[in-house]
Motif scaffolding. Structure first.
Motif, PDB file in Angstrom:
ATOM      1  N   LYS A  14       0.646  -0.661   0.609  1.00 36.74           N
ATOM      2  CA  LYS A  14      -0.280  -0.073   0.350  1.00 36.74           C
ATOM      3  C   LYS A  14       0.796   1.276  -0.078  1.00 36.74           C
ATOM      4  O   LYS A  14       0.454   2.450  -0.915  1.00 36.74           O
ATOM      5  CB  LYS A  14      -0.825   0.165   1.490  1.00 36.74           C
ATOM      6  N   PHE A  15       2.236   1.316   0.674  1.00 35.78           N
ATOM      7  CA  PHE A  15       2.993   2.744   0.776  1.00 35.78           C
ATOM      8  C   PHE A  15       3.692   2.827  -0.539  1.00 35.78           C
ATOM      9  O   PHE A  15       4.104   3.599  -1.043  1.00 35.78           O
ATOM     10  CB  PHE A  15       4.002   1.810   1.658  1.00 35.78           C
ATOM     11  N   ILE A  16       3.322   2.060  -1.726  1.00 38.16           N
ATOM     12  CA  ILE A  16       4.457   2.296  -2.892  1.00 38.16           C
ATOM     13  C   ILE A  16       3.217   3.126  -3.634  1.00 38.16           C
ATOM     14  O   ILE A  16       3.535   4.508  -4.419  1.00 38.16           O
ATOM     15  CB  ILE A  16       3.824   0.714  -3.698  1.00 38.16           C
ATOM     16  N   TYR A  17       2.171   2.882  -3.060  1.00 37.84           N
ATOM     17  CA  TYR A  17       0.713   4.061  -3.912  1.00 37.84           C
ATOM     18  C   TYR A  17       0.351   5.019  -2.671  1.00 37.84           C
ATOM     19  O   TYR A  17      -0.529   6.589  -2.684  1.00 37.84           O
ATOM     20  CB  TYR A  17      -0.205   3.403  -4.209  1.00 37.84           C
ATOM     21  N   TYR A  18       1.100   5.272  -1.664  1.00 36.49           N
ATOM     22  CA  TYR A  18       0.386   6.299  -0.497  1.00 36.49           C
ATOM     23  C   TYR A  18       1.883   7.487  -0.135  1.00 36.49           C
ATOM     24  O   TYR A  18       2.175   7.458  -0.585  1.00 36.49           O
ATOM     25  CB  TYR A  18       0.858   5.327   1.248  1.00 36.49           C
ATOM     26  N   SER A  19       0.717   8.218  -1.092  1.00 35.18           N
ATOM     27  CA  SER A  19       1.034   9.993  -0.982  1.00 35.18           C
ATOM     28  C   SER A  19       1.136  10.972   0.293  1.00 35.18           C
ATOM     29  O   SER A  19       1.780  11.847   0.050  1.00 35.18           O
ATOM     30  CB  SER A  19       1.153  10.564  -1.782  1.00 35.18           C
ATOM     31  N   GLY A  20       0.133  10.389   1.334  1.00 35.83           N
ATOM     32  CA  GLY A  20       0.618  10.990   2.427  1.00 35.83           C
ATOM     33  C   GLY A  20       1.317  11.053   3.571  1.00 35.83           C
ATOM     34  O   GLY A  20       2.864  10.303   2.933  1.00 35.83           O
ATOM     35  N   GLU A  21       1.050  11.351   4.868  1.00 35.98           N
ATOM     36  CA  GLU A  21       2.001  11.491   5.296  1.00 35.98           C
ATOM     37  C   GLU A  21       2.362  10.440   6.841  1.00 35.98           C
ATOM     38  O   GLU A  21       0.808  10.201   6.954  1.00 35.98           O
ATOM     39  CB  GLU A  21       2.525  12.925   5.962  1.00 35.98           C
ATOM     40  N   VAL A  22       2.677  10.114   7.805  1.00 34.68           N
ATOM     41  CA  VAL A  22       2.438   9.018   8.671  1.00 34.68           C
ATOM     42  C   VAL A  22       3.153   9.426   9.887  1.00 34.68           C
ATOM     43  O   VAL A  22       4.113  10.125  10.131  1.00 34.68           O
ATOM     44  CB  VAL A  22       3.680   7.407   8.936  1.00 34.68           C
ATOM     45  N   VAL A  23       2.582   9.074  11.286  1.00 39.50           N
ATOM     46  CA  VAL A  23       3.527   9.935  12.786  1.00 39.50           C
ATOM     47  C   VAL A  23       2.970   8.333  13.207  1.00 39.50           C
ATOM     48  O   VAL A  23       1.999   8.113  13.814  1.00 39.50           O
ATOM     49  CB  VAL A  23       2.167  11.407  13.149  1.00 39.50           C
ATOM     50  N   THR A  24       3.709   8.442  13.925  1.00 37.38           N
ATOM     51  CA  THR A  24       4.334   7.219  14.755  1.00 37.38           C
ATOM     52  C   THR A  24       4.400   7.336  16.313  1.00 37.38           C
ATOM     53  O   THR A  24       5.728   8.717  16.412  1.00 37.38           O
ATOM     54  CB  THR A  24       5.383   6.548  14.221  1.00 37.38           C
ATOM     55  N   VAL A  25       3.422   7.256  17.100  1.00 32.77           N
ATOM     56  CA  VAL A  25       3.984   7.740  18.335  1.00 32.77           C
ATOM     57  C   VAL A  25       4.596   6.301  18.922  1.00 32.77           C
ATOM     58  O   VAL A  25       4.320   5.449  18.749  1.00 32.77           O
ATOM     59  CB  VAL A  25       2.473   7.450  19.269  1.00 32.77           C
ATOM     60  N   VAL A  26       5.815   6.477  19.887  1.00 34.70           N
ATOM     61  CA  VAL A  26       6.548   5.237  19.780  1.00 34.70           C
ATOM     62  C   VAL A  26       7.571   5.577  21.391  1.00 34.70           C
ATOM     63  O   VAL A  26       7.229   6.815  22.096  1.00 34.70           O
ATOM     64  CB  VAL A  26       8.171   5.510  19.348  1.00 34.70           C
TER      65      VAL A  26
ATOM     66  N   LEU B 280      -2.269   8.005  11.458  1.00 36.91           N
ATOM     67  CA  LEU B 280      -1.745   7.937  13.288  1.00 36.91           C
ATOM     68  C   LEU B 280      -1.380   6.331  13.562  1.00 36.91           C
ATOM     69  O   LEU B 280      -2.147   5.629  13.761  1.00 36.91           O
ATOM     70  CB  LEU B 280      -2.172   8.589  13.859  1.00 36.91           C
ATOM     71  N   LEU B 281      -0.197   5.927  14.164  1.00 35.54           N
ATOM     72  CA  LEU B 281       0.143   4.637  14.448  1.00 35.54           C
ATOM     73  C   LEU B 281       0.735   4.813  15.850  1.00 35.54           C
ATOM     74  O   LEU B 281       1.192   5.912  16.700  1.00 35.54           O
ATOM     75  CB  LEU B 281       1.117   4.300  13.458  1.00 35.54           C
ATOM     76  N   GLU B 282       0.908   3.849  16.469  1.00 39.08           N
ATOM     77  CA  GLU B 282       1.299   3.117  17.924  1.00 39.08           C
ATOM     78  C   GLU B 282       2.116   2.082  17.816  1.00 39.08           C
ATOM     79  O   GLU B 282       2.272   1.038  17.379  1.00 39.08           O
ATOM     80  CB  GLU B 282       0.097   3.342  18.998  1.00 39.08           C
TER      81      GLU B 282
END
Length: 446
Positions: A114-126, A176-178
Motif C-alpha cells: 500500500k505504501f508504494i501508492y500512499y502519498s500522505g504522511e505518517v506519524v508514529t508515536v513510539v 497515526l500509528l502507535e
C-alpha cells in the motif's frame, strides 16, 4: 487491492476464490470491520480468547467477503472442529478463503504494498506508555485540518501499526500509528514507513522479561530510526534519557525538543503529551491546540461509589510503572485524610527490576499509611513495605488461573471489600483478575 496481485506475490494456500481480479479492502480489527461499507477481507490479528467472538461479529457485516487464516489454526484440534462449524455457517458469504504460513508477515507485506501508492504522511508515536494519549490528542488537534486515520483504544500492538494503514485510502493525508515494544522485533517494522514523523513518549521500565536492561529497551525503541531517508522529523522531551542520550548525530537537524507546559489541575496528567503534540503542530506551522474541552477515552483512573466507600481504580489500559506511581500521587492528593485500603496486584514482566520497582511503589504506599494493604501474588516483597510502615495490616492473596480453589478465594475476598465502611479503596489489578470478577464486582473495580 486486487486479490490476484496479493496471490501472485505472497505464499498462500487458497481454499476458495470466486473472483480472480476483484478489488478488496483489508482489515484486522473488529471495530473497523463491523462498519466497513465496501467489500473487504478480514485478517484476524486478534487475541486468542476473543478469536471466535470477533469473527462472529465481523461476519455480521455483509461486506465481509473473505478471511485469511494462519496455517497453524488447522494444527489445533479444537480449532479444526470450530472451523468446520464456521464454514457451515458462513461458506455462502465467503468469496475468498486462504491459509498462510505467517499471518503477521502477510499483513506487513500488504502494508508495504500500500505504501508504494500512499502519498500522505505518517506519524508514529513510539514508547512504553502514553502512546495512545498522544495519538488521541493528535487526532483531536488535526481533524478538520487533514483527513486523518488513527488507532483505537484496546487494539493489540500489531493492530496499532497495521490497521490505520490498511483502512487508509486515496483521500487519507495523515496516518497515526502507535509503536509499543510489546514484542521483540515489532518496532523495526516502523523503519519501513516513508514520510514518517516519529514522536517519542518518555519510556520507563516495561516488559523487562523481554529486555535484559534499559539499554536493550532503548536499542529496541531506536530501531524505528534505522532508515534516515524515511524519517521527516523527530519530536521528544529533553528528559527522555532512553532516546536523547543515544540518538545518532545524523538526526540532529530533524530533532524538535518539546518544552514542558504549565497546566491546571484538570490537564496536568496530559501535560507531557500535550507538549509533544504542540511541538509537532509548530513543526507543521500550525497553531497550538486548546485542549481545555478535550475528553480522553483513556483516563489514568476512574472513580466509583459503593455504599459509604469511594473506589479509585487504576485504568488497566496503557499501564506502566510510571502510570502506577502517578496514580498513587493522584490518590494521595484526593484522599489525604481518609481511611485507606490498598488492593495491589503484581506488575507483569518486570524482570530483574522487580525488587527496585516494588521498593519505590511500597515507599509511596507506606507514606499513605493505609489501614489495610491487600497484595495479590507479590507476598515475597512484604519486607520492603515493613521497613517503612509497621502499622498497616497486610493481607497476602495468592492465586493462579489454573487453580479453581484459589480463584474462588480471590473472588470471595474481593467481594468482602464491599462490606467495608467509610473507606477509600485504591485498586490496581491485572486483566486476568478483572476477567474473573463477577458482574457486580466489575461495576466496582472497573
Amino acid at each position: 487491492m486486487n486479490i490476484s496481485n496479493i496471490i501472485s506475490k505472497f505464499k498462500m494456500q487458497i481454499f476458495k476464490m470466486l473472483y480472480e481480479d476483484k478489488e478488496y479492502k483489508f482489515s484486522c480489527t473488529a471495530e473497523t470491520s463491523m462498519t466497513m461499507d465496501k467489500d473487504f477481507i478480514f485478517i484476524p490479528l486478534v487475541p486468542t480468547d476473543k478469536f471466535e467472538e470477533t469473527l462472529k461479529n465481523v461476519f455480521k457485516n455483509p461486506n465481509c467477503k473473505g478471511i485469511i487464516f494462519n496455517e497453524k489454526l488447522l494444527k489445533v484440534e479444537a480449532y479444526k472442529v470450530w472451523f468446520n462449524s464456521f464454514m457451515k455457517e458462513n461458506s455462502s458469504k465467503i468469496e475468498f478463503l486462504a491459509f498462510v504460513p505467517n499471518i503477521y508477515n502477510l499483513t506487513l507485506s500488504i502494508i508495504l504494498e500500500k505504501f508504494i501508492y500512499y502519498s500522505g504522511e505518517v506519524v508514529t508515536v513510539v514508547g512504553t506508555n502514553g502512546t495512545y494519549k498522544v495519538a488521541e490528542l493528535l487526532k483531536y488537534s488535526l481533524e478538520g485540518k487533514y483527513n486523518v486515520v488513527g488507532t483505537e483504544l484496546g487494539w493489540t500492538c500489531w493492530q496499532k501499526l497495521f490497521e490505520p494503514i490498511l483502512i487508509s485510502d486515496e483521500n487519507t493525508e495523515i496516518v497515526l500509528l502507535e509503536a509499543v515494544p510489546e514484542k521483540v522485533g515489532l518496532l523495526p517494522i516502523v523503519q519501513n514507513f516513508s514520510n514518517n514523523h516519529i514522536i517519542f513518549t518518555k519510556s520507563s521500565i516495561y516488559n523487562m522479561n523481554l529486555y535484559e536492561d534499559m539499554e536493550a529497551l532503548s536499542n529496541e525503541l531506536l530501531k524505528v530510526l534505522a532508515k534516515p531517508k524515511f524519517v521527516k522529523s523527530i519530536i521528544l522531551n529533553q528528559d527522555n534519557d532512553l532516546i536523547s542520550d543515544y540518538i545518532s548525530y545524523e538526526y540532529q537537524d530533524k530533532i524538535h525538543w518539546a518544552t514542558e507546559i504549565l497546566s491546571d489541575d484538570n490537564s496536568k496528567c496530559l501535560a507531557p503529551y500535550i507538549s509533544l503534540v504542540n511541538t509537532f503542530l509548530h513543526y507543521k506551522n500550525l497553531p497550538s491546540c486548546d485542549f481545555s474541552n478535550f475528553e480522553s477515552g483513556l483516563n489514568l483512573y476512574s472513580l466509583s461509589k459503593n455504599g459509604n466507600n469511594e473506589i479509585f481504580v487504576v485504568n488497566n489500559e496503557d499501564l506502566s510503572v510510571s502510570s502506577v506511581l502517578k496514580s498513587l500521587d493522584e490518590f494521595e492528593a484526593l484522599y489525604s485524610d481518609e481511611n485507606k485500603i490498598i488492593v495491589f496486584e503484581y506488575i507483569k514482566n518486570l524482570g530483574n527490576f522487580k525488587s527496585n520497582v516494588y521498593d519505590e511503589i511500597f515507599t509511596k504506599i507506606a507514606k499513605l499509611n493505609p489501614s489495610n494493604l491487600i497484595l495479590i501474588n507479590i507476598n515475597n516483597y512484604n519486607h520492603l513495605y515493613r521497613r517503612i510502615n509497621k502499622t498497616t495490616y497486610i493481607q497476602n492473596i495468592k492465586y493462579t488461573l489454573d487453580n479453581k480453589s484459589s480463584i474462588e478465594q480471590m473472588k470471595y475476598y474481593l467481594k468482602t471489600l464491599r462490606d467495608k465502611n467509610n473507606s477509600v479503596i485504591y485498586a490496581r489489578l491485572n486483566e486476568n483478575t478483572i476477567n474473573l470478577l463477577s458482574e457486580d464486582d466489575c461495576e466496582i473495580f472497573g
